[in-house]
Scaffold this active site. Structure first.
Site, PDB file in Angstrom:
ATOM      1  N   ASN B 410     139.542  22.959 -12.087  1.00 58.20           N
ATOM      2  CA  ASN B 410     138.661  22.182 -12.955  1.00 58.20           C
ATOM      3  C   ASN B 410     137.709  23.092 -13.719  1.00 58.20           C
ATOM      4  O   ASN B 410     137.828  23.246 -14.928  1.00 58.20           O
ATOM      5  CB  ASN B 410     137.896  21.142 -12.123  1.00 58.20           C
ATOM      6  CG  ASN B 410     137.182  20.117 -12.999  1.00 58.20           C
ATOM      7  OD1 ASN B 410     137.065  20.297 -14.213  1.00 58.20           O
ATOM      8  ND2 ASN B 410     136.688  19.058 -12.408  1.00 58.20           N
ATOM      9  N   ASP B 411     136.790  23.729 -12.997  1.00 59.79           N
ATOM     10  CA  ASP B 411     135.785  24.559 -13.679  1.00 59.79           C
ATOM     11  C   ASP B 411     136.414  25.677 -14.514  1.00 59.79           C
ATOM     12  O   ASP B 411     135.887  26.032 -15.564  1.00 59.79           O
ATOM     13  CB  ASP B 411     134.839  25.179 -12.649  1.00 59.79           C
ATOM     14  CG  ASP B 411     133.989  24.116 -11.972  1.00 59.79           C
ATOM     15  OD1 ASP B 411     133.784  23.057 -12.580  1.00 59.79           O
ATOM     16  OD2 ASP B 411     133.543  24.362 -10.842  1.00 59.79           O
ATOM     17  N   VAL B 412     137.566  26.192 -14.066  1.00 56.89           N
ATOM     18  CA  VAL B 412     138.159  27.341 -14.753  1.00 56.89           C
ATOM     19  C   VAL B 412     138.816  26.968 -16.081  1.00 56.89           C
ATOM     20  O   VAL B 412     139.279  27.836 -16.808  1.00 56.89           O
ATOM     21  CB  VAL B 412     139.181  28.095 -13.866  1.00 56.89           C
ATOM     22  CG1 VAL B 412     138.501  28.663 -12.645  1.00 56.89           C
ATOM     23  CG2 VAL B 412     140.342  27.203 -13.488  1.00 56.89           C
TER      24      VAL B 412
END
Lengths: 93, 484
Positions: B410-412
Site C-alpha cells: 500500500n504505502d510503497v
C-alpha cells in the site's frame, strides 16, 4: 601483536566490509544477515579458550555456555542461509 | 606486554579464516555465486574452531595431545557436548523455521551472539591468565580492561535489544511503541553511567564496576528498543546485526584474534549499511528511527477520510485484462506473505507467461519485515530471481506496463509520497504505478489503510480496479478464471 597492528587490521577490514557489503545484491540481503549472524559467532574462539582453560571453574562454565550459544548460531545460521540460497533459481529456458 | 605470542601458523590460520569470511560475503553479490560463498563461510568457521581446539584444548605445553590426562579428555568431551547440543538446536531450528518468520529468527540469533559476547567477556575477566591478558603486576592489562568492558557492554545491549525485537516481530509483544516519559533523558543518563563505570573498571578492575556495566547495558538495550514501532523493525534488526559485529570485534581486540576482528568489522559494516538502506527506503533519518514513537498516532487519520468514488472489479474482469496484456508488473507487499498467497501468485504468473504475457515482479526495499525478505518469500514460491526487480531498476517501466498488479502492498505505491508534503510518508521512494494503463489493487476492504495510516490516491484513479477480497482467495479466483 601490538595494539596498532590490531587496529590497522580492524580499520582495513572495515573498509573491505564497506565495499563488499555494497556489492551484495539487494535480493540477497536476508541471506546476508543470516550469514553475518553465523560468522559473528566466531566469538566461539573466546568461548573455547575459556572452556578449555583450567584455573577458574566459573570462567570454564561461562565458556561452555558461550560455546553452546555460539554453536546454535553457527550451525543454525549457516544451515538457514544454505536453505534460503537453495531456493534462488534462474528462469528455466 | 605479557601477551603470550601465538605460534605463526596459528596467526596464519586465523587470518585465512578471516579471508574466508570476506569471500563468504563477496559470494552474495549474485545468487549464482552465493552458495559457494556460504561454503567459504563454513570453511572459515571450521578453520577457526579447529585451530583454537588444537592449541587450547587438552594440550600441555609442548605439542598436540602428547599425554592427555583424564582431566584433559573430560574437558574436551564437555566442549564437544556443548557444540553438539548447540549445533543440534541450531540445525533443527534452521530446518523448521517458516520463511515468513525469518526476521524473528535473525533477531533471536543476534541475541545469542550478544549473550555469548557477555559470557566470554566475563570468562576473560574471571580467568585472564587463560586469555593471556594478565599483566606483570598480576592485574588485567589496562587496555584489555577497556576492550573487555566495551565488549560486554555492546554484547549486553545486543542481547536485550534483540530479545525485545524478537518478541515484537514474533507478535509475543505488541508492536506498538511503548513510550516512557523522559525516555531520552533516561537513556542519556544510562549511557553516561556506563561510560563512568567503564572508566572505573579501567581504573580499578573492580568487580562492582563490571557488574554495573553489564546490568546497565542490559537495561539500556531494553529501553532503546521498546519505544520503536513494528514498522521500523527492519532498521532495528539491521542495527542489532551491526552491534553483534562490533561486540565480536571488541572481543577480538581483547584476544588479539585476527579472525574475530575481521569478522567484527565485516558484520558491523554490513548491519550499518543495511540500516542505512532501510532508512533511505522509508525516507526516515536513522536518528528519528532510534528516537522511536513512529506509528503511535497512526490510527487516527483513517477516520477523517472523505468519501470518493472508486471502482470495484471481479476476478473474471481481472483475468480478462491480464490475459490481454503485454506487460504485467506485480508488486507484492507483506500482506501477500501474511495471506500466504505467494505460491498461487506464482501460479498466476506462470499461466500469464504461458499466454505470452511478460511478467515481472517489483520489490520495494521495505516490502518485507527485514531487508530482502520479500525476495526470499518469492524464491520460496519458485519465482525465478531474474524475474524479480528492485525499485530503481523497474520504476521506469511502468509507463509501458499494461497492468500494475498490487497485492498486499500500500504505502510503497502511494503517490502522496511524491506530491503531498504534509504526508507522513513524503519523500519515501515509491513505485510509479499511476503510469500503468490499468492498476489492479488487491485489498481486503476499503476500510484499512497502510502501515503509515494514510489514504492512497491510487484507489480512486480512473484506471484503478479495486479487487476487494483476501489476497490468496482473489488470486485463486483469478487463476481459475485464467484456466477457463
Amino acid at each position: 601483536m601490538d595494539f596498532i597492528s590490531i587496529l590497522s587490521i580492524f580499520v582495513m577490514a572495515c573498509f573491505v566490509g564497506y565495499y563488499v557489503v555494497w556489492s551484495v545484491t539487494p535480493a540477497l540481503h536476508t541471506p546476508l544477515m543470516a550469514v553475518t549472524n553465523a560468522i559473528s559467532s566466531v566469538i566461539i574462539v573466546g568461548a573455547l579458550i575459556a572452556a578449555a582453560a583450567s584455573g577458574s571453574s566459573g570462567s570454564k562454565l561461562l565458556g561452555l555456555a558461550a560455546v553452546a550459544l555460539a554453536s546454535v548460531n553457527i550451525f543454525g545460521g549457516f544451515a538457514v542461509t544454505a536453505r534460503m540460497l537453495a531456493m534462488y533459481k534462474k528462469k528455466e529456458r | 606486554m605479557a601477551h603470550v605470542a601465538l605460534p605463526a601458523w596459528v596467526m596464519l590460520a586465523y587470518l585465512i579464516s578471516g579471508v574466508c569470511f570476506i569471500l563468504a560475503l563477496r559470494g552474495l553479490s549474485s545468487p549464482a555465486t552465493a552458495r559457494k560463498g556460504n561454503r567459504f563461510g563454513i570453511l572459515g568457521m571450521g578453520i577457526a574452531v579447529a585451530t583454537t581446539l588444537l592449541i587450547e584444548a587438552p594440550v600441555p605445553p609442548g605439542g598436540f595431545l602428547p599425554q592427555p590426562t583424564i582431566d584433559d579428555l573430560q574437558t574436551l568431551a564437555q566442549i564437544l557436548i556443548a557444540i553438539a547440543l548447540g549445533g543440534a538446536v541450531g540445525l533443527i531450528t534452521a530446518r523448521r523455521i517458516q520463511m515468513t518468520d525469518m526476521p524473528q529468527l535473525v533477531a533471536a540469533f543476534h541475541s545469542l551472539v550478544g549473550l555469548a559476547a557477555v559470557l566470554v567477556g566475563w570468562a576473560a575477566y574471571l580467568n585472564p591468565a587463560a586469555f593471556g591478558i594478565l599483566g606483570l603486576d598480576g592485574a588485567i592489562e589496562p587496555q584489555s580492561r577497556v576492550e573487555m568492558g566495551l565488549g560486554i557492554a555492546i554484547g549486553a545491549i545486543t542481547f536485550s535489544g534483540s530479545v525485545i525485537a524478537f518478541l515484537k516481530l514474533a507478535g509475543k509483544m505488541s508492536g506498538a511503541p511503548i513510550l516512557l516519559p523522559k525516555r531520552h533523558f533516561i537513556n542519556l543518563l544510562l549511557l553516561l553511567a556506563i561510560a563512568f563505570f567503564l572508566y572505573g573498571f579501567f581504573d580499578s578492575q573492580s568487580p562492582i564496576d563490571i557488574s554495573l556495566i553489564t546490568a546497565l547495558s542490559f537495561a539500556i538495550g531494553f529501553l532503546l528498543i521498546i519505544p520503536i514501532g513494528g514498522a521500523d523493525m527492519p532498521v532495528v534488526v539491521s542495527m542489532l546485526n551491526s552491534y553483534s559485529g562490533w561486540a565480536a570485534a571488541a572481543m577480538g581486540f581483547t584476544l588479539h584474534n585476527t579472525a574475530m576482528i575481521i569478522t567484527g568489522a565485516l558484520v558491523g559494516s554490513s548491519g550499518a549499511i543495511l540500516s542505512y538502506i532501510m532508512c533511505k527506503a522509508m525516507n526516515r533519518s536513522f536518528i528519528s528511527v532510534i528516537a522511536g514513537g513512529f506509528g503511535a498516532e497512526a490510527a487516527v487519520s483513517g477516520e477523517a477520510r472523505e468519501q470518493r468514488p472508486w471502482k470495484r472489479g471481479s476476478a473474471e474482469d481481472a483475468a480478462f485484462i491480464l490475459e490481454q496484456s503485454e506487460n504485467v508488473i506485480i508488486i507484492p507487499g507483506y500482506g501477500m506473505a501474511v495471506a500466504q498467497a505467494q505460491h498461487v501468485l506464482r501460479e498466476m504468473g506462470d499461466l500469464l507467461k504461458k499466454a505470452g504475457v511478460n511478467v515481472k515482479y517489483a520489490i520495494h526495499p521495505v516490502a518485507g519485515r527485514m531487508p530482502g525478505h520479500m525476495n526470499v518469500l518469492l524464491a520460496e514460491a519458485n519465482v525465478p530471481y531474474d524475474e524479480v526487480f528492485e525499485l530503481e531498476d523497474i520504476n521506469g517501466e511502468f509507463a509501458q506496463a499494461d497492468v500494475a498488479f498490487i497485492i498486499g502492498a500500500n504505502d510503497v505505491v502511494n503517490p502522496a509520497a511524491k506530491t503531498d508534503k504534509t504526508s507522513p510518508i513524503y519523500g519515501m521512494p515509491v513505485f510509479d504505478v499511476e503510469k500503468a494503463k490499468t492498476v489492479m489493487f488487491i485489498k481486503r476492504s476499503m476500510a484499512g489503510v497502510g502501515y503509515a495510516g494514510v489514504d492512497n490516491d491510487v484507489f480512486y484513479m480512473d484506471q484503478t480496479m479495486m479487487l476487494l477480497a483476501d489476497a490468496k482467495k482473489m488470486v485463486e479466483d483469478i487463476v481459475k478464471a485464467l484456466q477457463r
